[in-house]
Design a protein around this motif. Structure first.
Motif, PDB file in Angstrom:
ATOM      1  N   ILE A  76       0.852  -1.183   0.000  1.00 44.03           N
ATOM      2  CA  ILE A  76       0.000   0.000   0.000  1.00 44.03           C
ATOM      3  C   ILE A  76       0.891   1.237   0.000  1.00 44.03           C
ATOM      4  N   LYS A  77       0.586   2.172  -0.868  1.00 41.94           N
ATOM      5  CA  LYS A  77       1.378   3.397  -0.971  1.00 41.94           C
ATOM      6  C   LYS A  77       1.350   4.150   0.351  1.00 41.94           C
ATOM      7  N   GLU A  78       2.526   4.585   0.789  1.00 41.63           N
ATOM      8  CA  GLU A  78       2.619   5.366   2.017  1.00 41.63           C
ATOM      9  C   GLU A  78       2.451   6.843   1.665  1.00 41.63           C
ATOM     10  N   ASN A  79       1.278   7.378   1.931  1.00 43.23           N
ATOM     11  CA  ASN A  79       1.040   8.799   1.690  1.00 43.23           C
ATOM     12  C   ASN A  79       1.442   9.605   2.918  1.00 43.23           C
ATOM     13  N   HIS A  93      -3.270  11.184  16.969  1.00 44.19           N
ATOM     14  CA  HIS A  93      -2.123  10.888  17.842  1.00 44.19           C
ATOM     15  C   HIS A  93      -2.569  10.010  19.007  1.00 44.19           C
ATOM     16  N   THR A  94      -3.716  10.356  19.606  1.00 46.64           N
ATOM     17  CA  THR A  94      -4.267   9.573  20.719  1.00 46.64           C
ATOM     18  C   THR A  94      -4.609   8.160  20.271  1.00 46.64           C
ATOM     19  N   PHE A  95      -5.231   8.053  19.109  1.00 44.02           N
ATOM     20  CA  PHE A  95      -5.651   6.764  18.552  1.00 44.02           C
ATOM     21  C   PHE A  95      -4.445   5.862  18.332  1.00 44.02           C
ATOM     22  N   LYS A  96      -3.376   6.418  17.759  1.00 43.71           N
ATOM     23  CA  LYS A  96      -2.171   5.634  17.484  1.00 43.71           C
ATOM     24  C   LYS A  96      -1.436   5.273  18.778  1.00 43.71           C
ATOM     25  N   LEU A  97      -1.467   6.185  19.749  1.00 43.00           N
ATOM     26  CA  LEU A  97      -0.846   5.905  21.044  1.00 43.00           C
ATOM     27  C   LEU A  97      -1.513   4.701  21.702  1.00 43.00           C
ATOM     28  N   ALA A 200      -8.366 -13.855  19.068  1.00 43.71           N
ATOM     29  CA  ALA A 200      -8.613 -12.460  19.448  1.00 43.71           C
ATOM     30  C   ALA A 200      -7.384 -11.602  19.174  1.00 43.71           C
ATOM     31  N   ALA A 201      -6.210 -12.102  19.571  1.00 45.51           N
ATOM     32  CA  ALA A 201      -4.968 -11.346  19.378  1.00 45.51           C
ATOM     33  C   ALA A 201      -4.713 -11.089  17.896  1.00 45.51           C
ATOM     34  N   HIS A 202      -4.926 -12.104  17.075  1.00 47.80           N
ATOM     35  CA  HIS A 202      -4.719 -11.968  15.629  1.00 47.80           C
ATOM     36  C   HIS A 202      -5.654 -10.910  15.041  1.00 47.80           C
ATOM     37  N   GLU A 203      -6.924 -10.963  15.422  1.00 49.50           N
ATOM     38  CA  GLU A 203      -7.904 -10.022  14.893  1.00 49.50           C
ATOM     39  C   GLU A 203      -7.588  -8.588  15.320  1.00 49.50           C
ATOM     40  N   VAL A 204      -7.155  -8.415  16.577  1.00 49.37           N
ATOM     41  CA  VAL A 204      -6.832  -7.078  17.071  1.00 49.37           C
ATOM     42  C   VAL A 204      -5.650  -6.492  16.303  1.00 49.37           C
ATOM     43  N   LEU A 205      -4.591  -7.300  16.113  1.00 48.81           N
ATOM     44  CA  LEU A 205      -3.412  -6.809  15.403  1.00 48.81           C
ATOM     45  C   LEU A 205      -3.724  -6.498  13.945  1.00 48.81           C
ATOM     46  N   GLU A 206      -4.573  -7.316  13.318  1.00 47.41           N
ATOM     47  CA  GLU A 206      -4.986  -7.044  11.935  1.00 47.41           C
ATOM     48  C   GLU A 206      -5.797  -5.748  11.866  1.00 47.41           C
ATOM     49  N   MET A 207      -6.642  -5.510  12.874  1.00 51.40           N
ATOM     50  CA  MET A 207      -7.446  -4.292  12.891  1.00 51.40           C
ATOM     51  C   MET A 207      -6.559  -3.058  13.033  1.00 51.40           C
ATOM     52  N   ILE A 208      -5.499  -3.152  13.810  1.00 54.42           N
ATOM     53  CA  ILE A 208      -4.570  -2.026  13.946  1.00 54.42           C
ATOM     54  C   ILE A 208      -3.976  -1.675  12.581  1.00 54.42           C
ATOM     55  N   LYS A 210      -5.382  -2.205   9.663  1.00 56.29           N
ATOM     56  CA  LYS A 210      -6.444  -1.598   8.843  1.00 56.29           C
ATOM     57  C   LYS A 210      -6.709  -0.153   9.267  1.00 56.29           C
ATOM     58  N   GLU A 211      -6.675   0.089  10.589  1.00 52.85           N
ATOM     59  CA  GLU A 211      -6.925   1.443  11.088  1.00 52.85           C
ATOM     60  C   GLU A 211      -5.852   2.412  10.593  1.00 52.85           C
ATOM     61  N   GLU A 212      -4.589   1.997  10.704  1.00 48.35           N
ATOM     62  CA  GLU A 212      -3.492   2.922  10.450  1.00 48.35           C
ATOM     63  C   GLU A 212      -3.086   2.995   8.985  1.00 48.35           C
ATOM     64  N   LYS A 213      -3.317   1.933   8.229  1.00 43.16           N
ATOM     65  CA  LYS A 213      -2.887   1.919   6.826  1.00 43.16           C
ATOM     66  C   LYS A 213      -4.035   2.157   5.848  1.00 43.16           C
ATOM     67  N   ILE A 214      -5.263   1.996   6.314  1.00 41.72           N
ATOM     68  CA  ILE A 214      -6.404   2.168   5.413  1.00 41.72           C
ATOM     69  C   ILE A 214      -7.328   3.288   5.892  1.00 41.72           C
ATOM     70  N   MET A 215      -7.831   3.181   7.125  1.00 42.81           N
ATOM     71  CA  MET A 215      -8.837   4.121   7.591  1.00 42.81           C
ATOM     72  C   MET A 215      -8.285   5.544   7.770  1.00 42.81           C
TER      73      MET A 215
END
Length: 398
Positions: A76-79, A93-97, A200-208, A210-215
């Protein structure tokens, strides 16, 4: 240029359809590598949106979501993000922290202690119990995203990702809840516990990811300073996950006053009702004081107003103007739609419910009321009331 963009989207769609039809992950990766070097986030979400438009249930996409992320991961392109995102106190910043802390909880504590427990270290079980209890606080992280950020995406026409991610968030909550229940049973089954925790751990890490690279990159492209100001102002009504209350942050651009004329210039304007009259200042103060939470959804099923003096369901200014259906989990939309269809068709004028929502520990009374004038449907008034104390009353108070 447009033709090239169309070809790229069709190529992504072909890969997603291949995955949907049961194709193997490694083959999907080869298809991607043969067709692309890198893709933009918008290209992936546009293809997912097209799948939904073709009739794929958003609930089904959520199960394919991790596979999609795995195929595109690293490509995925890093914009370049807004510099404001690096400012302490900014909602991003809070979300990523929080994500940093959540990742550390899983990778540095939960999974290592699970491995020790599986190897026979009985003293690791109390640690697992505490770590899972801490992980359950991820609810606040997801609730802020769902309350303030998803409506913001919907506002700008980014509709597919919120539907997909919300369903996955709920799945993660259920997995963590199940894990907490299993480790606190009298007879703990190690194999069952390990399976649920790892899922659960796998799903949480995958969601992180998606949040940071897509959303967040998608939001960065469309959200204004005023939008992020709304997100910031709404944080405290929900709370935070495993971090202290962050620093204050204010948008550099002052939010615009809603409407062409401010209320103070019309405060003395009187409105005549069937029994008496109120000026706008009085009416506004009364609506803000009502001992329940109210939401008005207009005749087009768009969220038009939040009011009342009770803080029950978190809500966002970013949701105003959005479809009421975008405010609910995809699996709940058919039930909500039935309520509004019945109101539009004149079949019913009222629906009422009473229940104890998860994570609240309070008893709620919820009413949906059709608003009509001379037979014309004007919209729906939702009234939410916390009746926990009322239900405990045993004696009169005169």
């Amino acid at each position: 240029m447009k033709e090239l963009a169309k070809q790229r989207q069709e190529a992504i769609l072909k890969i997603l359809n291949f995955i949907q039809d049961g194709g193997e992950l490694e083959e999907a990766k080869k298809m991607f590598q043969a067709a692309f070097d890198q893709v933009d986030v918008a290209e992936i979400t546009a293809a997912e949106r097209e799948l939904i438009a073709q009739g794929l249930d958003p609930r089904k996409i959520q199960y394919l979501c991790n596979v999609h992320a795995d195929v595109f991961k690293g490509n995925i392109k890093e914009n370049k993000e807004s510099p404001e995102f690096e400012t302490p106190g900014h909602p991003v910043h809070t979300f990523k922290l929080e994500n940093i802390v959540i990742k550390s909880l899983i990778n540095d504590a939960l999974l290592p202690d699970l491995a020790k427990w599986e190897a026979g270290a009985s003293d690791a079980l109390p640690k697992l119990k505490q770590e899972l209890k801490d992980l359950a606080k991820i609810h606040y992280h997801y609730a802020r995203k769902e309350t303030s950020m998803f409506p913001l995406m919907t506002k700008y026409g980014i509709t597919a990702p919120p539907k997909v991610m919300w369903g996955v968030d709920d799945k993660i909550r259920k997995l963590i809840g199940q894990a907490n229940m299993l480790v606190n049973q009298k007879n703990v089954d190690p194999s069952e516990v390990a399976s649920v925790i790892k899922s659960a751990a796998h799903e949480v890490l995958e969601m992180i990811f998606k949040e940071e690279k897509i959303m967040l990159p998608m939001l960065d492209e469309v959200a204004s300073e005023e939008d992020w100001g709304n997100v910031k102002n709404e944080e405290e009504q929900i709370g935070y996950t495993l971090i202290q209350k962050p620093m204050n942050w204010k948008p550099k651009i002052k939010p615009k006053v809603a409407g062409p004329i401010s209320l103070d210039k019309l405060s003395s304007l009187a409105l005549n009702f069937a029994e008496g009259s109120l000026n706008l200042e009085q009416l506004s103060a009364i609506l803000d004081l009502l001992p329940f939470a109210i939401t008005f959804v207009d005749e087009h099923d768009k969220v038009a107003y939040f009011g009342g003096g009770a803080s029950i369901f978190p809500h966002s200014k970013n949701a105003i103007g959005n479809s009421v259906y975008s405010c609910h989990l995809p699996e709940n939309v058919p039930r909500v739609k039935k309520i509004f269809d019945d109101f539009h068709q004149g079949k019913k004028d009222k629906y009422e419910f009473w229940f104890e929502p998860r994570h609240m520990g309070r008893y709620l009374y919820l009413q949906y009321l059709a608003v009509r004038k001379d037979g014309k449907y004007l919209g729906c008034l939702e009234v939410a009331q916390d009746v926990t104390e009322i239900r405990s009353w045993k004696e009169e108070k005169r």
